[in-house]
Design a protein around this motif. Structure first.
Motif, PDB file in Angstrom:
ATOM      1  N   PRO A 181      44.396  37.407  28.317  1.00  0.00           N
ATOM      2  CA  PRO A 181      45.014  38.722  28.520  1.00  0.00           C
ATOM      3  C   PRO A 181      46.536  38.716  28.475  1.00  0.00           C
ATOM      4  N   LYS A 182      47.150  37.691  29.044  1.00  0.00           N
ATOM      5  CA  LYS A 182      48.608  37.656  29.020  1.00  0.00           C
ATOM      6  C   LYS A 182      49.125  37.390  27.617  1.00  0.00           C
ATOM      7  N   LYS A 183      48.458  36.491  26.896  1.00  0.00           N
ATOM      8  CA  LYS A 183      48.906  36.142  25.551  1.00  0.00           C
ATOM      9  C   LYS A 183      48.753  37.297  24.566  1.00  0.00           C
ATOM     10  N   ILE A 184      47.726  38.125  24.756  1.00  0.00           N
ATOM     11  CA  ILE A 184      47.563  39.245  23.813  1.00  0.00           C
ATOM     12  C   ILE A 184      48.378  40.460  24.248  1.00  0.00           C
ATOM     13  N   GLY A 185      49.027  40.367  25.424  1.00  0.00           N
ATOM     14  CA  GLY A 185      49.975  41.395  25.820  1.00  0.00           C
ATOM     15  C   GLY A 185      49.393  42.624  26.478  1.00  0.00           C
ATOM     16  N   VAL A 186      48.339  42.453  27.304  1.00  0.00           N
ATOM     17  CA  VAL A 186      47.824  43.614  28.028  1.00  0.00           C
ATOM     18  C   VAL A 186      48.894  44.108  29.004  1.00  0.00           C
ATOM     19  N   ASN A 187      48.817  45.391  29.378  1.00  0.00           N
ATOM     20  CA  ASN A 187      49.860  45.929  30.256  1.00  0.00           C
ATOM     21  C   ASN A 187      49.789  45.319  31.656  1.00  0.00           C
ATOM     22  N   GLU A 188      50.859  45.448  32.384  1.00  0.00           N
ATOM     23  CA  GLU A 188      51.004  44.801  33.688  1.00  0.00           C
ATOM     24  C   GLU A 188      49.918  45.227  34.661  1.00  0.00           C
ATOM     25  N   GLU A 189      49.592  46.522  34.659  1.00  0.00           N
ATOM     26  CA  GLU A 189      48.594  47.040  35.608  1.00  0.00           C
ATOM     27  C   GLU A 189      47.209  46.454  35.326  1.00  0.00           C
ATOM     28  N   PHE A 190      46.883  46.271  34.062  1.00  0.00           N
ATOM     29  CA  PHE A 190      45.600  45.692  33.678  1.00  0.00           C
ATOM     30  C   PHE A 190      45.568  44.205  34.017  1.00  0.00           C
ATOM     31  N   LEU A 191      46.632  43.502  33.672  1.00  0.00           N
ATOM     32  CA  LEU A 191      46.702  42.064  33.919  1.00  0.00           C
ATOM     33  C   LEU A 191      46.593  41.747  35.405  1.00  0.00           C
ATOM     34  N   GLU A 192      47.172  42.593  36.230  1.00  0.00           N
ATOM     35  CA  GLU A 192      47.203  42.341  37.671  1.00  0.00           C
ATOM     36  C   GLU A 192      45.810  42.198  38.258  1.00  0.00           C
ATOM     37  N   TRP A 193      44.897  43.108  37.881  1.00  0.00           N
ATOM     38  CA  TRP A 193      43.553  43.002  38.478  1.00  0.00           C
ATOM     39  C   TRP A 193      42.598  42.162  37.645  1.00  0.00           C
ATOM     40  N   LEU A 194      42.861  42.062  36.326  1.00  0.00           N
ATOM     41  CA  LEU A 194      41.986  41.275  35.470  1.00  0.00           C
ATOM     42  C   LEU A 194      42.017  39.797  35.835  1.00  0.00           C
ATOM     43  N   THR A 195      43.126  39.343  36.400  1.00  0.00           N
ATOM     44  CA  THR A 195      43.254  37.938  36.793  1.00  0.00           C
ATOM     45  C   THR A 195      43.166  37.764  38.308  1.00  0.00           C
ATOM     46  N   ASP A 196      42.526  38.735  38.973  1.00  0.00           N
ATOM     47  CA  ASP A 196      42.337  38.685  40.423  1.00  0.00           C
ATOM     48  C   ASP A 196      40.853  38.425  40.713  1.00  0.00           C
ATOM     49  N   PRO A 197      40.515  37.357  41.418  1.00  0.00           N
ATOM     50  CA  PRO A 197      39.107  37.006  41.636  1.00  0.00           C
ATOM     51  C   PRO A 197      38.329  38.039  42.442  1.00  0.00           C
ATOM     52  N   LYS A 198      39.005  38.824  43.261  1.00  0.00           N
ATOM     53  CA  LYS A 198      38.317  39.862  44.023  1.00  0.00           C
ATOM     54  C   LYS A 198      38.115  41.111  43.171  1.00  0.00           C
ATOM     55  N   LEU A 199      39.147  41.566  42.514  1.00  0.00           N
ATOM     56  CA  LEU A 199      39.088  42.842  41.799  1.00  0.00           C
ATOM     57  C   LEU A 199      38.303  42.755  40.493  1.00  0.00           C
ATOM     58  N   ASN A 200      38.262  41.560  39.884  1.00  0.00           N
ATOM     59  CA  ASN A 200      37.513  41.373  38.641  1.00  0.00           C
ATOM     60  C   ASN A 200      36.245  40.569  38.843  1.00  0.00           C
ATOM     61  N   GLY A 201      36.145  39.863  39.966  1.00  0.00           N
ATOM     62  CA  GLY A 201      34.973  39.037  40.234  1.00  0.00           C
ATOM     63  C   GLY A 201      35.072  37.637  39.658  1.00  0.00           C
ATOM     64  N   GLY A 202      36.102  37.364  38.897  1.00  0.00           N
ATOM     65  CA  GLY A 202      36.302  36.084  38.234  1.00  0.00           C
ATOM     66  C   GLY A 202      37.227  36.293  37.057  1.00  0.00           C
ATOM     67  N   GLY A 203      37.300  35.327  36.178  1.00  0.00           N
ATOM     68  CA  GLY A 203      38.159  35.447  35.003  1.00  0.00           C
ATOM     69  C   GLY A 203      37.345  35.708  33.753  1.00  0.00           C
ATOM     70  N   ALA A 204      37.433  34.779  32.791  1.00  0.00           N
ATOM     71  CA  ALA A 204      36.703  34.929  31.526  1.00  0.00           C
ATOM     72  C   ALA A 204      35.194  34.955  31.744  1.00  0.00           C
ATOM     73  N   ILE A 205      34.724  34.271  32.777  1.00  0.00           N
ATOM     74  CA  ILE A 205      33.289  34.227  33.039  1.00  0.00           C
ATOM     75  C   ILE A 205      32.717  35.621  33.265  1.00  0.00           C
ATOM     76  N   ILE A 206      33.538  36.517  33.844  1.00  0.00           N
ATOM     77  CA  ILE A 206      33.125  37.901  34.065  1.00  0.00           C
ATOM     78  C   ILE A 206      33.539  38.785  32.897  1.00  0.00           C
ATOM     79  N   ASP A 207      34.798  38.683  32.513  1.00  0.00           N
ATOM     80  CA  ASP A 207      35.363  39.570  31.492  1.00  0.00           C
ATOM     81  C   ASP A 207      34.610  39.473  30.172  1.00  0.00           C
ATOM     82  N   PHE A 208      34.256  38.270  29.759  1.00  0.00           N
ATOM     83  CA  PHE A 208      33.556  38.088  28.501  1.00  0.00           C
ATOM     84  C   PHE A 208      32.139  37.568  28.653  1.00  0.00           C
TER      85      PHE A 208
END
Length: 366
Positions: A181-208
Motif C-alpha cells: 500500500p505505501k509503495k503504490i501510494g495509497v492516501n494517508e487515511e487509507f494507509l493508516e488503518w490498512l496497516t493496523d492489526p486491529k482496524l484491518n485484522g492483519g496485513g496482506a493475509i486479510i487484505d488479499f
C-alpha cells in the motif's frame, strides 16, 4: 453456471423491467477512508441511485473528496446516527476500516437499512457472527463486495469447472497482491488503518487473502475446509511495521487442496487463479484472459485461449447488484460470491489463518 445466470442474464431482464418501477434509491456512505470509495462517489449521477448522506468525522478528508467529486459538503455528517436519522437511506455502503463494519451494521440493521461492505466482511469471526445475527433479526441484506466478482474470467472458469471441462477438482491456486500500500501510494487515511492489526485484522493475509478464500469457497460450493495452515512474513518492516505483508494459506479439503498467495511484495499487481482437475487446468490470468489446457500424455497438452468481454453491462458493478437485491429483483444463491453465507466462511478461514501463522500450527475447523 447457475450463479452466472442469476447475476448476469436474469439481472439483465430484471433491470429492464424494474428500472422504470423504482425511483432513485437513496444510498448512504459510511466512511471515506477506504481507497475504493471513489467507486460510490463516482456513481453520484447514476439514474438509479442517489447519495443522500455521508458519515465521515474527518472534515478535511470529506472536504477534499467531495470537492474532487463535485458533491456538496451539506451531505456530510459527523456520525452514522445523525446521517441515518436525517437522510433515511434505503441502503448504506461501507467505505471505512474493516473493524467498523460491525458498527455500521449495528446502526443500520435496527432501522431496516441494507448494507454492502467492502471486502472482507469483518475482522474476526466474532464480529461476523454478530453481523449475521443482526442481519437476520432485522431482515436486511448484508453483501460483501470484491472486485473479482465482476471479472468475466471468474464466471467462465466456474462454468468450465461445473461442466467438467477439466475433470474433478483437485487443486486451486489464487494469487492476489501488489507492491504494498505505501509503495503504490495509497492516501494517508487509507494507509493508516490498512496497516493496523486491529482496524484491518492483519496485513496482506486479510487484505488479499480474502479474495482467495471467497473464490475457493464459491468454487467448492460452500464447503468449509477441514484445516487451515498459514505462514506469514514481514518483508517490509519499514513500511508495514505492525502487520504481515506476505502470506501463504493452505486449505485442506476431503478431495482437494487450495493455496492462497497474498502479497504486498509482488513487483507487478495481480489477481489471477489456477484451477486443476484430473484431466486439465484452467488459468484465469486477469479479468478477461482465460486459458484451458487439456492434458495429453505426460507433459503435453492442448491449449485454448479465450479473450472475454464484459458482455453483461451494466451488471459488472456492485451497486447495480446491490439495488437488484434490495428491490427483490435478484435473490442471491447460497454461497454466491457476495453472499453472507460465503463470507462468513471467508472470515472463518482468515481467522484460522491468522491463528495458524501466529502459532506455527495447522488449525482444524470444527
Amino acid at each position: 453456471m447457475l450463479q452466472k445466470i442469476s447475476i448476469c442474464l436474469f439481472l439483465l431482464f430484471c433491470y429492464q423491467v424494474s428500472f422504470a418501477q423504482h425511483k432513485r434509491t437513496k444510498i448512504g456512505v459510511a466512511g471515506l477512508t477506504h481507497g475504493h470509495v471513489g467507486w460510490i462517489l463516482n456513481a453520484k449521477d447514476r439514474p438509479d441511485l442517489e447519495i443522500v448522506g455521508i458519515a465521515e468525522p474527518n472534515r478535511e478528508l470529506a472536504k477534499r473528496l467531495t470537492e474532487q467529486h463535485g458533491i456538496s459538503m451539506d451531505l456530510v455528517f459527523d456520525s452514522m446516527t445523525e446521517m441515518l436519522d436525517k437522510t433515511q437511506p434505503e441502503a448504506v455502503t461501507a467505505f471505512g476500516n474493516i473493524y467498523d463494519h460491525l458498527a455500521v451494521v449495528e446502526a443500520c440493521a435496527p432501522r431496516g437499512i441494507h448494507v454492502m461492505v467492502e471486502k472482507p466482511l469483518a475482522v474476526s469471526l466474532e464480529h461476523a457472527e454478530k453481523m449475521k445475527a443482526l442481519a437476520e433479526e432485522h431482515d436486511i441484506h448484508l453483501i460483501t463486495n470484491y472486485e473479482t466478482t465482476w471479472y468475466p474470467s471468474t464466471f467462465k472458469a466456474q462454468e468450465l469447472l461445473q461442466e467438467g471441462a477439466v475433470g474433478e477438482l483437485r487443486k486451486i491456486i489464487v494469487r492476489d497482491g501488489h507492491k504494498g500500500p505505501k509503495k503504490i501510494g495509497v492516501n494517508e487515511e487509507f494507509l493508516e488503518w490498512l496497516t493496523d492489526p486491529k482496524l484491518n485484522g492483519g496485513g496482506a493475509i486479510i487484505d488479499f487473502g480474502c479474495y482467495g478464500a471467497n473464490l475457493v469457497t464459491w468454487l467448492h460450493q460452500g464447503k468449509r475446509p477441514n484445516s487451515v495452515t498459514a505462514v506469514t512474513n514481514q518483508l517490509q518492516p519499514e513500511n508495514n511495521p505492525k502487520v504481515d505483508d506476505e502470506a501463504t494459506i493452505i486449505l485442506n479439503y476431503e478431495e482437494s487442496q487450495a493455496i492462497i498467495q497474498a502479497s504486498w511484495n509482488w513487483p507487478i499487481g495481480r489477481k489471477d487463479m489456477e484451477i486443476y482437475g484430473l484431466t486439465g487446468a484452467i488459468y484465469a490470468d486477469n479479468p478477461t484472459d482465460l486459458r484451458v489446457r487439456i492434458a495429453e500424455g505426460y507433459s503435453d497438452y492442448e491449449e485454448k485461449s479465450m479473450k472475454l468481454e464484459y458482455e453483461n453491462s451494466p451488471f459488472e458493478d456492485p451497486f447495480t447488484l446491490l439495488l437488484a437485491v434490495v428491490h427483490g429483483d435478484l435473490e442471491l444463491e447460497e454461497y454466491a460470491l457476495p453472499s453472507l453465507e460465503n463470507n462468513l466462511i471467508v472470515v472463518e478461514i482468515l481467522s484460522a489463518a491468522v491463528e495458524s501463522a501466529k502459532s506455527g500450527k495447522t488449525v482444524y475447523l470444527k
